[in-house]
Motif scaffolding. Structure first.
Motif, PDB file in Angstrom:
ATOM      1  N   GLN A  25       0.824  -1.211   0.000  1.00  0.00           N
ATOM      2  CA  GLN A  25       0.000   0.000   0.000  1.00  0.00           C
ATOM      3  C   GLN A  25       0.861   1.265   0.000  1.00  0.00           C
ATOM      4  OE1 GLN A  25      -3.504   0.771   0.095  1.00  0.00           O
ATOM      5  NE2 GLN A  25      -3.537  -1.258  -0.813  1.00  0.00           N
ATOM      6  N   THR A  26       1.898   1.309   0.811  1.00  0.00           N
ATOM      7  CA  THR A  26       2.740   2.520   0.876  1.00  0.00           C
ATOM      8  C   THR A  26       3.610   2.652  -0.369  1.00  0.00           C
ATOM      9  OG1 THR A  26       4.428   1.379   2.170  1.00  0.00           O
ATOM     10  CG2 THR A  26       2.775   2.636   3.393  1.00  0.00           C
ATOM     11  N   ARG A  30       3.875   6.997  -6.255  1.00  0.00           N
ATOM     12  CA  ARG A  30       5.190   7.360  -6.792  1.00  0.00           C
ATOM     13  C   ARG A  30       5.787   8.583  -6.109  1.00  0.00           C
ATOM     14  NH1 ARG A  30       6.022   3.938 -10.722  1.00  0.00           N
ATOM     15  NH2 ARG A  30       4.381   3.299 -12.141  1.00  0.00           N
ATOM     16  N   GLU A  31       4.953   9.342  -5.435  1.00  0.00           N
ATOM     17  CA  GLU A  31       5.437  10.518  -4.730  1.00  0.00           C
ATOM     18  C   GLU A  31       5.526  10.225  -3.239  1.00  0.00           C
ATOM     19  OE1 GLU A  31       3.152  13.983  -5.668  1.00  0.00           O
ATOM     20  OE2 GLU A  31       3.038  13.451  -7.782  1.00  0.00           O
ATOM     21  N   ARG A  32       6.312  11.031  -2.544  1.00  0.00           N
ATOM     22  CA  ARG A  32       6.435  10.878  -1.096  1.00  0.00           C
ATOM     23  C   ARG A  32       5.108  11.219  -0.425  1.00  0.00           C
ATOM     24  NH1 ARG A  32       9.835  14.413   3.121  1.00  0.00           N
ATOM     25  NH2 ARG A  32       9.931  12.868   4.768  1.00  0.00           N
ATOM     26  N   GLY A  70      12.442   7.214   2.677  1.00  0.00           N
ATOM     27  CA  GLY A  70      12.022   8.486   2.114  1.00  0.00           C
ATOM     28  C   GLY A  70      10.681   8.444   1.393  1.00  0.00           C
ATOM     29  N   HIS A  71       9.942   7.347   1.526  1.00  0.00           N
ATOM     30  CA  HIS A  71       8.643   7.231   0.849  1.00  0.00           C
ATOM     31  C   HIS A  71       7.510   7.870   1.646  1.00  0.00           C
ATOM     32  CE1 HIS A  71      10.593   3.452  -0.961  1.00  0.00           C
ATOM     33  NE2 HIS A  71      10.797   4.469  -1.745  1.00  0.00           N
ATOM     34  N   VAL A  72       7.699   7.978   2.954  1.00  0.00           N
ATOM     35  CA  VAL A  72       6.667   8.477   3.862  1.00  0.00           C
ATOM     36  C   VAL A  72       7.328   9.433   4.852  1.00  0.00           C
ATOM     37  CG1 VAL A  72       5.023   7.785   5.663  1.00  0.00           C
ATOM     38  CG2 VAL A  72       5.343   6.325   3.662  1.00  0.00           C
ATOM     39  N   ALA A  73       6.676  10.563   5.129  1.00  0.00           N
ATOM     40  CA  ALA A  73       7.226  11.507   6.105  1.00  0.00           C
ATOM     41  C   ALA A  73       6.897  11.094   7.534  1.00  0.00           C
ATOM     42  CB  ALA A  73       6.711  12.914   5.839  1.00  0.00           C
ATOM     43  N   GLY A  74       5.718  10.534   7.737  1.00  0.00           N
ATOM     44  CA  GLY A  74       5.294  10.112   9.066  1.00  0.00           C
ATOM     45  C   GLY A  74       4.065   9.234   8.959  1.00  0.00           C
TER      46      GLY A  74
END
Length: 145
Positions: A25-26, A30-32, A70-74
Motif C-alpha cells: 500500500q505505501t 510514486r510521490e512521497r 524516504g517514501h513516507v514523512a510520518g
C-alpha cells in the motif's frame, strides 16, 4: 489478492495490517506521502490484545522502513472506537512505535472522533499520554513484544 499480498481470509475480512500488504500500500504511490494512517487497528484482533500488539508493531516496523527510505514523512493511526473502547491506549501505541522505530519513531498522528460522548481519548491527552515519544507507562515490555 491479485498482487499476492493478501491471503483469501484477509481479503474476505476486508481489513489487513499484514506487513506485505502495508508495504504494498505505501509503495503504490510514486510521490512521497506526507502521512499514512492505517484505519481501525482494533479490527485486526478484537479480543486478543497480545496478537493486536504484535500485528500493530509489525505494521509500524514497515512504516518506519518507509520513512527511512524516504517514501513516507510520518504515520499515525485512524480509529473510530479503539481508544474509546480501550482496545489499545495512546501509551500502548507509543510503546509499540518506540519498539518499531526507537525514541525517534515517526508515529505523529492519531485521527479519532472528537465527541463529548467519547471522552476516553481526550482524558488520555489531558493526562499527557501524547507528550512523550518513548513513554511506556501502563505497558509492560512483555505486552508489546
Amino acid at each position: 489478492m491479485k498482487a499476492g499480498v493478501l491471503t483469501e481470509d484477509q481479503a474476505l475480512a476486508g481489513h489487513s495490517l499484514a506487513p506485505d500488504y502495508v508495504r504494498w500500500q505505501t509503495g503504490r504511490n510514486r510521490e512521497r506521502l506526507d502521512l499514512v494512517l492505517p484505519h481501525n487497528l482494533e479490527r485486526a484482533h478484537p479480543r486478543d490484545r497480545p496478537a493486536l500488539h504484535r500485528v500493530v508493531r509489525e505494521a509500524f516496523v514497515v512504516l518506519e522502513e518507509a520513512v527511512a527510505a524516504g517514501h513516507v514523512a510520518g504515520y499515525g493511526i485512524a480509529t473510530w472506537a479503539g481508544l474509546e473502547e480501550e482496545v489499545f491506549t495512546v501509551g500502548e501505541l507509543l510503546a509499540l512505535a518506540a519498539g518499531a522505530g526507537g525514541c525517534r519513531h515517526r508515529l505523529v498522528a492519531v485521527q479519532m472522533p472528537v465527541s463529548l460522548v467519547m471522552t476516553t481519548p481526550i482524558a488520555q491527552a489531558l493526562r499527557g499520554a501524547f507528550s512523550d515519544r518513548c513513554r511506556v507507562r501502563d505497558v509492560s515490555a512483555q505486552e508489546i513484544q
